[in-house]
Design an enzyme around this catalytic site. Structure first.
Site, PDB file in Angstrom:
ATOM      1  N   SER A 199       0.831  -1.225   0.005  1.00  0.00           N
ATOM      2  CA  SER A 199      -0.026   0.180   0.198  1.00  0.00           C
ATOM      3  C   SER A 199       0.820   1.183   0.014  1.00  0.00           C
ATOM      4  CB  SER A 199      -1.001  -0.075   1.170  1.00  0.00           C
ATOM      5  OG  SER A 199      -2.169   0.836   0.982  1.00  0.00           O
ATOM      6  N   ASP A 256      -9.838  -3.726  -5.091  1.00  0.00           N
ATOM      7  CA  ASP A 256      -9.038  -3.137  -4.055  1.00  0.00           C
ATOM      8  C   ASP A 256      -9.881  -1.812  -3.928  1.00  0.00           C
ATOM      9  OD1 ASP A 256      -7.465  -1.526  -2.542  1.00  0.00           O
ATOM     10  OD2 ASP A 256      -5.893  -3.020  -2.975  1.00  0.00           O
ATOM     11  N   HIS A 312      -8.160  -5.079  -1.129  1.00  0.00           N
ATOM     12  CA  HIS A 312      -6.880  -4.638  -0.371  1.00  0.00           C
ATOM     13  C   HIS A 312      -6.234  -5.541   0.503  1.00  0.00           C
ATOM     14  CE1 HIS A 312      -4.326  -1.197  -0.100  1.00  0.00           C
ATOM     15  NE2 HIS A 312      -4.243  -1.210   1.383  1.00  0.00           N
TER      16      HIS A 312
END
Length: 683
Positions: free
Chosen positions: A534, A619, A654
């Protein structure tokens, strides 16, 4: 098979008189069959490039899986007349939520079996489970896509009946009022921002739900919670640098909501209830590392706040827990977490003893208010996660549960952990680094080392145990965590020095740590690897633009790499709420600074290391097209013959694959990638 090649469609992006040409902008068309085809081509190529590791991946997967107890269960905790347990059954991927009335010897009641709910779903995740105050009903939320958009449902715990009430497009959280018939929940807007709080009455259609609060400022999102005393329900409205809390008695859902302290820029605070007062942790009055104040419930504006725990420049106050006779603090000093217990009657204070050179400790689940027993957690790079009970009156410690590592091959004494301080380029700043390795692994230029980093949002990556990590430690890797600026490891200023117009400190700290490890002969560039996910993917993406020859390989998990374009698009989840983290590129100064480090915007025609990039099609945090565009641009410009592998999980978001063990396949792929590169070195 040919290397996948995304077609170029020129898109000119212009702002502040500056033009950027984005040839892969079209990859954001999620419904476009050509986009799906490109992702599938990349997946097929990834499979081909990693085909020689299939057996190794399977071996790693089974090895990792074998360390976990298949029929494990959580430590029971007691609340409102029941013991609550979450358990797993062998051969099943999802949790079973249970309870036992009054005694653990009583029969088990199954509140929710997620395995039944997940049948036929390629992705499934439970958001939360909450039982009504009278213990008769349960709310539960689920997501079957992976975009963290949850549907709230209800179950009658006496009959087992699933009630007809269904509430869609929520954050997943439900807070029961004390009347057992109303809940409060949060809806998301089109950009997935939590922006509205609603009240729902059981037995009515969700279309009749009452809007209680609408957060109109797009840089804020909302949360709803009940105090530990169970007497008040709060709505918290928060941005990166500002908070506002409003409350009602939990017994009166129709009461007027009262604000503790109206929002002010740079004023952060959070609230807990104790008798006729609110206890508040805040950065008010210049308390950059936070302090605790208290105020009367009927006079709660900040002009009435009085200090309970004053600000200390050398100690970051991370949290607190209130008991009837004790106040427990979670503090961080020189990077290490400490738990301090204060007897409110005598004023006497104690710290819990911790011994590892680098570790993490935290206040556990403590739902009971009138008790002298504190539950806390402890883990280190060599010690599995453990839950302890500390009797605050008798000052005795009891181990309640330690994470089991099955297989008979793990012994903590076989691993060594260290904390070292790397020199930064400014000659003044020292960057903390936590390391772990097998005692038989020697530090040398031939030793493989995996360096992990994050460095954003004030989030600190603490030194904790990993079952999975043993698979590379046992194969001769050193694992290191760089506690770089942008996190809060060394206090709030450590975070402030790694955000906005100081963001590059985060990248340079990581580079400086890597170079220090090489200088100190822990490893060499030929055997050094970087990993981040991320915002940590942004980190490694920026780092390989600055120093492409420093690492032999890089793993970028769901990486946030198209910083400028994303931060200019207010329709994308999280964008507006993050202006206080990265800056608002509608402002020219922030635009130019952001553009100067954005990984995607700075890809050049040069040699890059071996790279593995992963993402999920659904995501909600970092959209799949960021890593897709980055991959396409790297393929077009890089001048080396190193591996570039891009893998999209077509059914997840995610957090990766759902299910207890499915995510281990992603870990196995990543480790196989590292071991493949190391074996090449040894051919």
């Amino acid at each position: 098979m040919k290397v996948p090649k995304a077609k170029k469609i020129e898109k000119i992006l212009e702002i502040h008189g500056d033009k950027r040409i984005d040839n892969y902008f079209w990859l954001n068309e999620r419904e476009n069959p050509e986009v799906i085809r490109y992702l599938e081509e990349e997946n097929a190529y990834a499979e081909l490039m990693m085909k020689d590791t299939e057996q190794l991946q399977e071996e790693l997967f089974e090895e990792m899986k074998a360390r976990y107890k298949k029929d494990d269960e959580s430590l029971p905790y007691f609340f409102n007349g029941y013991w609550y347990i979450v358990r797993y059954e062998e051969g099943k991927e999802y949790p079973i939520f249970c309870r036992k009335h009054e005694s653990l010897d009583n029969p088990e009641e199954i509140i929710l079996d997620a395995n039944i709910l997940a049948e036929g779903e390629s992705f499934f995740e439970i958001g939360s489970v909450a039982v009504s105050p009278d213990n008769q009903l349960a709310s539960f939320s689920s997501d079957n896509v992976g975009r963290r958009i949850y549907t709230i449902s209800f179950k009658n715990l006496k009959t087992g009946e699933i009630l007809p009430d269904k509430i869609t497009n929520t954050t997943g959280k439900a807070v029961w009022a004390n009347d057992n018939e109303h809940i409060f929940y949060i809806r998301k807007d089109k950009s997935l921002r939590a922006f509205q709080v609603y009240r729902h009455k059981l037995g009515t259609d969700a279309s009749q739900d009452v809007l209680i609060f609408h957060e109109k400022d797009e840089t804020f999102d909302v949360n709803v919670f009940k105090t530990k005393s169970l007497k008040y329900i709060f709505i918290a409205s928060s941005s990166t640098i500002s908070d506002e809390h409003r409350f009602i008695p939990a017994d009166d859902v129709f009461a007027e909501w009262k604000i503790i302290q109206p929002r002010i820029d740079d004023l952060e605070y959070s609230v807990e209830h104790y008798e006729d007062e609110f206890y508040i942790i805040t950065n008010a009055d210049g308390a950059i590392n936070f302090k605790i104040v208290k105020t009367r419930i009927d006079q709660c504006g900040m002009e009435n706040w009085t200090d309970v725990i004053p600000h200390r420049a050398e100690v970051l106050l991370e949290g607190f827990e209130i008991f009837k006779d004790y106040l427990v603090l979670e503090e961080r000093e020189k990077g290490l977490l400490q738990i301090k217990i204060i007897n409110e009657k005598t004023g006497e204070a104690d710290y819990l003893p911790f011994s590892d050179p680098t570790y993490t400790a935290y206040i556990g689940v403590n739902l009971e208010f009138d008790t002298e027993v504190l539950r806390y957690g402890y883990t280190s790079l060599t010690q599995p996660s453990s839950t302890y009970e500390y009797n605050m009156r008798e000052k005795t410690i009891k181990l309640l549960k330690q994470q089991e590592v099955l297989g008979g091959k793990f012994f903590p004494e076989n691993y060594i952990s260290e904390r070292i301080w790397a020199e930064s380029r400014d000659g003044v700043t020292k960057i903390p680094v936590s390391l772990v390795y097998h005692k038989e692994t020697k530090k040398s230029a031939d030793t493989p080392l995996l360096l992990y980093g994050y460095g954003s949002y004030g989030h600190t990556v603490d030194a904790s145990f990993s079952n999975v990590r043993l698979s590379i430690l046992d194969r001769g890797f050193i694992y290191a965590i760089a506690h770089i600026r942008g996190g809060e490891y060394l206090g709030r200023e450590w975070y402030e020095e790694g955000k906005m117009l100081f963001k590059k400190n985060t990248f340079f700290d990581f580079i400086d740590v890597a170079q220090y490890l090489i200088r100190e002969n822990y490893t060499s560039s030929d055997h050094l690897y970087a990993m981040g996910g991320s915002a940590g993917g942004l980190l490694v993406g920026a780092v390989i633009n600055y120093e492409p020859g420093l690492f032999h390989g890089v793993i970028a998990q769901v990486p946030f790499v198209d910083v400028v374009t994303t931060m200019l698009d207010e329709t994308i989840p999280l964008t507006t709420g993050e202006y206080d983290e990265w800056g608002n590129p509608n402002n020219k100064e922030y635009y130019e600074y952001m553009k100067s480090y954005s990984p995607y915007d700075n890809v050049e025609a040069k040699d890059y290391p071996n790279i593995l990039i992963t993402t999920g099609l659904h995501d909600s945090q970092v959209q799949y097209w960021e890593p897709a565009k980055w991959t396409a641009k790297l393929r077009a410009l890089k001048t080396d013959n190193n591996l570039l592998i891009f893998k999209t999980d077509m059914s997840s978001g995610h957090g990766g694959a759902s299910g207890r063990f499915e995510s281990l396949k992603e870990d196995a792929l990543e480790y196989a990638f590292l071991l493949k590169l190391e074996n090449k070195k040894h051919d």
